[in-house]
Design a protein around this motif. Structure first.
Motif, PDB file in Angstrom:
ATOM      1  N   THR A  49     -45.810 133.423  11.978  1.00 50.18           N
ATOM      2  CA  THR A  49     -47.222 133.031  12.035  1.00 50.18           C
ATOM      3  C   THR A  49     -47.638 132.231  10.806  1.00 50.18           C
ATOM      4  O   THR A  49     -48.420 131.286  10.933  1.00 50.18           O
ATOM      5  CB  THR A  49     -48.144 134.254  12.199  1.00 50.18           C
ATOM      6  OG1 THR A  49     -47.910 135.175  11.147  1.00 50.18           O
ATOM      7  CG2 THR A  49     -47.933 134.916  13.536  1.00 50.18           C
ATOM      8  N   THR A  50     -47.113 132.583   9.646  1.00 42.57           N
ATOM      9  CA  THR A  50     -47.471 131.791   8.466  1.00 42.57           C
ATOM     10  C   THR A  50     -46.845 130.406   8.537  1.00 42.57           C
ATOM     11  O   THR A  50     -47.460 129.431   8.106  1.00 42.57           O
ATOM     12  CB  THR A  50     -47.064 132.505   7.157  1.00 42.57           C
ATOM     13  OG1 THR A  50     -45.661 132.775   7.175  1.00 42.57           O
ATOM     14  CG2 THR A  50     -47.841 133.791   6.975  1.00 42.57           C
ATOM     15  N   PHE A  51     -45.647 130.324   9.097  1.00 45.10           N
ATOM     16  CA  PHE A  51     -45.014 129.007   9.258  1.00 45.10           C
ATOM     17  C   PHE A  51     -45.840 128.135  10.195  1.00 45.10           C
ATOM     18  O   PHE A  51     -46.119 126.969   9.888  1.00 45.10           O
ATOM     19  CB  PHE A  51     -43.588 129.155   9.796  1.00 45.10           C
ATOM     20  CG  PHE A  51     -42.835 127.855   9.862  1.00 45.10           C
ATOM     21  CD1 PHE A  51     -42.087 127.420   8.781  1.00 45.10           C
ATOM     22  CD2 PHE A  51     -42.874 127.065  10.992  1.00 45.10           C
ATOM     23  CE1 PHE A  51     -41.404 126.219   8.829  1.00 45.10           C
ATOM     24  CE2 PHE A  51     -42.200 125.865  11.060  1.00 45.10           C
ATOM     25  CZ  PHE A  51     -41.452 125.435   9.967  1.00 45.10           C
ATOM     26  N   SER A  52     -46.225 128.689  11.320  1.00 48.44           N
ATOM     27  CA  SER A  52     -47.007 127.912  12.292  1.00 48.44           C
ATOM     28  C   SER A  52     -48.349 127.487  11.708  1.00 48.44           C
ATOM     29  O   SER A  52     -48.819 126.376  11.964  1.00 48.44           O
ATOM     30  CB  SER A  52     -47.227 128.728  13.559  1.00 48.44           C
ATOM     31  OG  SER A  52     -46.005 128.962  14.200  1.00 48.44           O
ATOM     32  N   SER A  53     -48.967 128.355  10.938  1.00 51.58           N
ATOM     33  CA  SER A  53     -50.249 128.012  10.322  1.00 51.58           C
ATOM     34  C   SER A  53     -50.092 126.909   9.289  1.00 51.58           C
ATOM     35  O   SER A  53     -50.904 125.986   9.223  1.00 51.58           O
ATOM     36  CB  SER A  53     -50.871 129.238   9.659  1.00 51.58           C
ATOM     37  OG  SER A  53     -51.167 130.216  10.609  1.00 51.58           O
ATOM     38  N   LEU A  54     -49.050 127.001   8.480  1.00 47.37           N
ATOM     39  CA  LEU A  54     -48.829 125.978   7.453  1.00 47.37           C
ATOM     40  C   LEU A  54     -48.377 124.645   8.042  1.00 47.37           C
ATOM     41  O   LEU A  54     -48.534 123.608   7.417  1.00 47.37           O
ATOM     42  CB  LEU A  54     -47.796 126.458   6.433  1.00 47.37           C
ATOM     43  CG  LEU A  54     -48.305 127.439   5.397  1.00 47.37           C
ATOM     44  CD1 LEU A  54     -47.161 127.946   4.542  1.00 47.37           C
ATOM     45  CD2 LEU A  54     -49.379 126.821   4.527  1.00 47.37           C
ATOM     46  N   LYS A  55     -47.833 124.694   9.248  1.00 44.49           N
ATOM     47  CA  LYS A  55     -47.422 123.448   9.885  1.00 44.49           C
ATOM     48  C   LYS A  55     -48.622 122.526  10.132  1.00 44.49           C
ATOM     49  O   LYS A  55     -48.483 121.309  10.159  1.00 44.49           O
ATOM     50  CB  LYS A  55     -46.692 123.745  11.184  1.00 44.49           C
ATOM     51  CG  LYS A  55     -45.849 122.594  11.660  1.00 44.49           C
ATOM     52  CD  LYS A  55     -45.004 123.014  12.817  1.00 44.49           C
ATOM     53  CE  LYS A  55     -45.409 122.156  13.974  1.00 44.49           C
ATOM     54  NZ  LYS A  55     -44.761 122.465  15.203  1.00 44.49           N
ATOM     55  N   GLN A  56     -49.798 123.097  10.260  1.00 44.05           N
ATOM     56  CA  GLN A  56     -51.015 122.287  10.415  1.00 44.05           C
ATOM     57  C   GLN A  56     -51.232 121.400   9.201  1.00 44.05           C
ATOM     58  O   GLN A  56     -51.724 120.279   9.320  1.00 44.05           O
ATOM     59  CB  GLN A  56     -52.224 123.185  10.660  1.00 44.05           C
ATOM     60  CG  GLN A  56     -53.492 122.434  10.965  1.00 44.05           C
ATOM     61  CD  GLN A  56     -53.375 121.618  12.241  1.00 44.05           C
ATOM     62  OE1 GLN A  56     -52.873 122.092  13.254  1.00 44.05           O
ATOM     63  NE2 GLN A  56     -53.846 120.380  12.200  1.00 44.05           N
ATOM     64  N   PHE A  57     -50.864 121.883   8.036  1.00 44.16           N
ATOM     65  CA  PHE A  57     -50.977 121.077   6.823  1.00 44.16           C
ATOM     66  C   PHE A  57     -50.105 119.831   6.924  1.00 44.16           C
ATOM     67  O   PHE A  57     -50.528 118.732   6.546  1.00 44.16           O
ATOM     68  CB  PHE A  57     -50.585 121.911   5.596  1.00 44.16           C
ATOM     69  CG  PHE A  57     -50.636 121.156   4.310  1.00 44.16           C
ATOM     70  CD1 PHE A  57     -51.830 120.634   3.835  1.00 44.16           C
ATOM     71  CD2 PHE A  57     -49.499 120.964   3.560  1.00 44.16           C
ATOM     72  CE1 PHE A  57     -51.881 119.931   2.641  1.00 44.16           C
ATOM     73  CE2 PHE A  57     -49.539 120.269   2.365  1.00 44.16           C
ATOM     74  CZ  PHE A  57     -50.731 119.755   1.905  1.00 44.16           C
ATOM     75  N   VAL A  58     -48.903 119.991   7.454  1.00 44.40           N
ATOM     76  CA  VAL A  58     -48.005 118.844   7.637  1.00 44.40           C
ATOM     77  C   VAL A  58     -48.610 117.865   8.628  1.00 44.40           C
ATOM     78  O   VAL A  58     -48.595 116.644   8.401  1.00 44.40           O
ATOM     79  CB  VAL A  58     -46.608 119.306   8.108  1.00 44.40           C
ATOM     80  CG1 VAL A  58     -45.713 118.124   8.422  1.00 44.40           C
ATOM     81  CG2 VAL A  58     -45.961 120.200   7.063  1.00 44.40           C
ATOM     82  N   LEU A  59     -49.164 118.375   9.711  1.00 42.72           N
ATOM     83  CA  LEU A  59     -49.782 117.501  10.711  1.00 42.72           C
ATOM     84  C   LEU A  59     -50.963 116.731  10.125  1.00 42.72           C
ATOM     85  O   LEU A  59     -51.111 115.525  10.358  1.00 42.72           O
ATOM     86  CB  LEU A  59     -50.244 118.320  11.917  1.00 42.72           C
ATOM     87  CG  LEU A  59     -49.149 118.949  12.774  1.00 42.72           C
ATOM     88  CD1 LEU A  59     -49.744 119.950  13.753  1.00 42.72           C
ATOM     89  CD2 LEU A  59     -48.375 117.877  13.502  1.00 42.72           C
ATOM     90  N   ASP A  60     -51.805 117.414   9.367  1.00 39.33           N
ATOM     91  CA  ASP A  60     -52.970 116.755   8.774  1.00 39.33           C
ATOM     92  C   ASP A  60     -52.558 115.739   7.708  1.00 39.33           C
ATOM     93  O   ASP A  60     -53.131 114.659   7.610  1.00 39.33           O
ATOM     94  CB  ASP A  60     -53.917 117.786   8.161  1.00 39.33           C
ATOM     95  CG  ASP A  60     -54.608 118.625   9.227  1.00 39.33           C
ATOM     96  OD1 ASP A  60     -54.551 118.245  10.413  1.00 39.33           O
ATOM     97  OD2 ASP A  60     -55.192 119.660   8.862  1.00 39.33           O
ATOM     98  N   ARG A  61     -51.547 116.080   6.932  1.00 39.41           N
ATOM     99  CA  ARG A  61     -51.069 115.162   5.894  1.00 39.41           C
ATOM    100  C   ARG A  61     -50.439 113.926   6.531  1.00 39.41           C
ATOM    101  O   ARG A  61     -50.624 112.806   6.058  1.00 39.41           O
ATOM    102  CB  ARG A  61     -50.055 115.895   5.005  1.00 39.41           C
ATOM    103  CG  ARG A  61     -49.611 115.104   3.797  1.00 39.41           C
ATOM    104  CD  ARG A  61     -48.728 115.913   2.904  1.00 39.41           C
ATOM    105  NE  ARG A  61     -47.613 116.470   3.665  1.00 39.41           N
ATOM    106  CZ  ARG A  61     -46.802 117.409   3.209  1.00 39.41           C
ATOM    107  NH1 ARG A  61     -46.986 117.919   2.018  1.00 39.41           N
ATOM    108  NH2 ARG A  61     -45.812 117.857   3.945  1.00 39.41           N
ATOM    109  N   GLU A  62     -49.713 114.128   7.631  1.00 40.36           N
ATOM    110  CA  GLU A  62     -49.057 113.026   8.323  1.00 40.36           C
ATOM    111  C   GLU A  62     -50.075 112.057   8.932  1.00 40.36           C
ATOM    112  O   GLU A  62     -49.904 110.844   8.884  1.00 40.36           O
ATOM    113  CB  GLU A  62     -48.154 113.585   9.422  1.00 40.36           C
ATOM    114  CG  GLU A  62     -47.444 112.545  10.248  1.00 40.36           C
ATOM    115  CD  GLU A  62     -46.649 113.157  11.380  1.00 40.36           C
ATOM    116  OE1 GLU A  62     -45.737 112.478  11.853  1.00 40.36           O
ATOM    117  OE2 GLU A  62     -46.936 114.289  11.798  1.00 40.36           O
TER     118      GLU A  62
END
Length: 171
Positions: A49-62
């Motif tokens: 769950t923490t991985f999936s939540s932090l993946k949003q940061f990658v999406l927003d940064r991209e």
């Protein structure tokens, strides 16, 4: 959290009875197995769950959707805090579901005096999982790589847990 639910259901459907049969002479085998599963599933929940939540940061940064005058560090810490909160809440939800299930199906009692210790362990697992996932995702620049890492991460866990399960069922 879906991965944790899958592990829980697979244990109930395929593994539990075989392990109970193997451990005929062990006293309180259901309590041991149930607590063992709860610990494992809560660990998986913290990681995924923490991985999936932090993946949003990658999406927003991209997608360059982080448009604000707030410093990069503060933005990153907001994603980390949100990820940790989600991870902790999901662990608490899974613990409640599993404890209720085992209390009803196996009549396993859980000492509520240990609840504060369990919450502290969940909090520490959440913090550690968030930190490890942040370290991994810090180097991911495109969201497609994040998905690849997640699946490799999950495959590694399944291989590890499969070896544990097969070893326990065979011996």
């Amino acid at each position: 959290m879906l991965g944790a639910l899958i592990a829980f259901v697979l244990y109930l459907v395929f593994i539990k009875q075989g392990m109970v049969d193997q451990w005929q002479n062990m006293p309180a085998k259901l309590a041991l197995l149930d607590n063992w599963l709860i610990g494992g599933v809560l660990s998986v929940t913290a990681i995924t769950t923490t991985f999936s939540s932090l993946k949003q940061f990658v999406l927003d940064r991209e997608s360059d959707s982080i448009l604000t005058d707030v410093s990069y560090f503060k933005i990153q810490m907001s994603y980390v805090c949100a990820s940790a909160i989600v991870g902790l809440l999901m662990q608490i939800m899974m613990a409640i579901v599993m404890m209720n299930y085992f209390a009803n199906s196996d009549q396993v009692t859980f000492d509520l005096a240990l609840l504060p210790q369990l919450i502290i362990i969940m909090l520490l697992a959440t913090i550690l999982s968030t930190a490890i996932n942040l370290l991994i995702l810090q180097f991911v620049k495109k969201s497609q790589y994040g998905s690849t890492i997640k699946y490799n991460y999950w495959d590694s866990f399944r291989i590890f847990s499969g070896n544990i399960y097969s070893t326990r069922c065979i011996t």
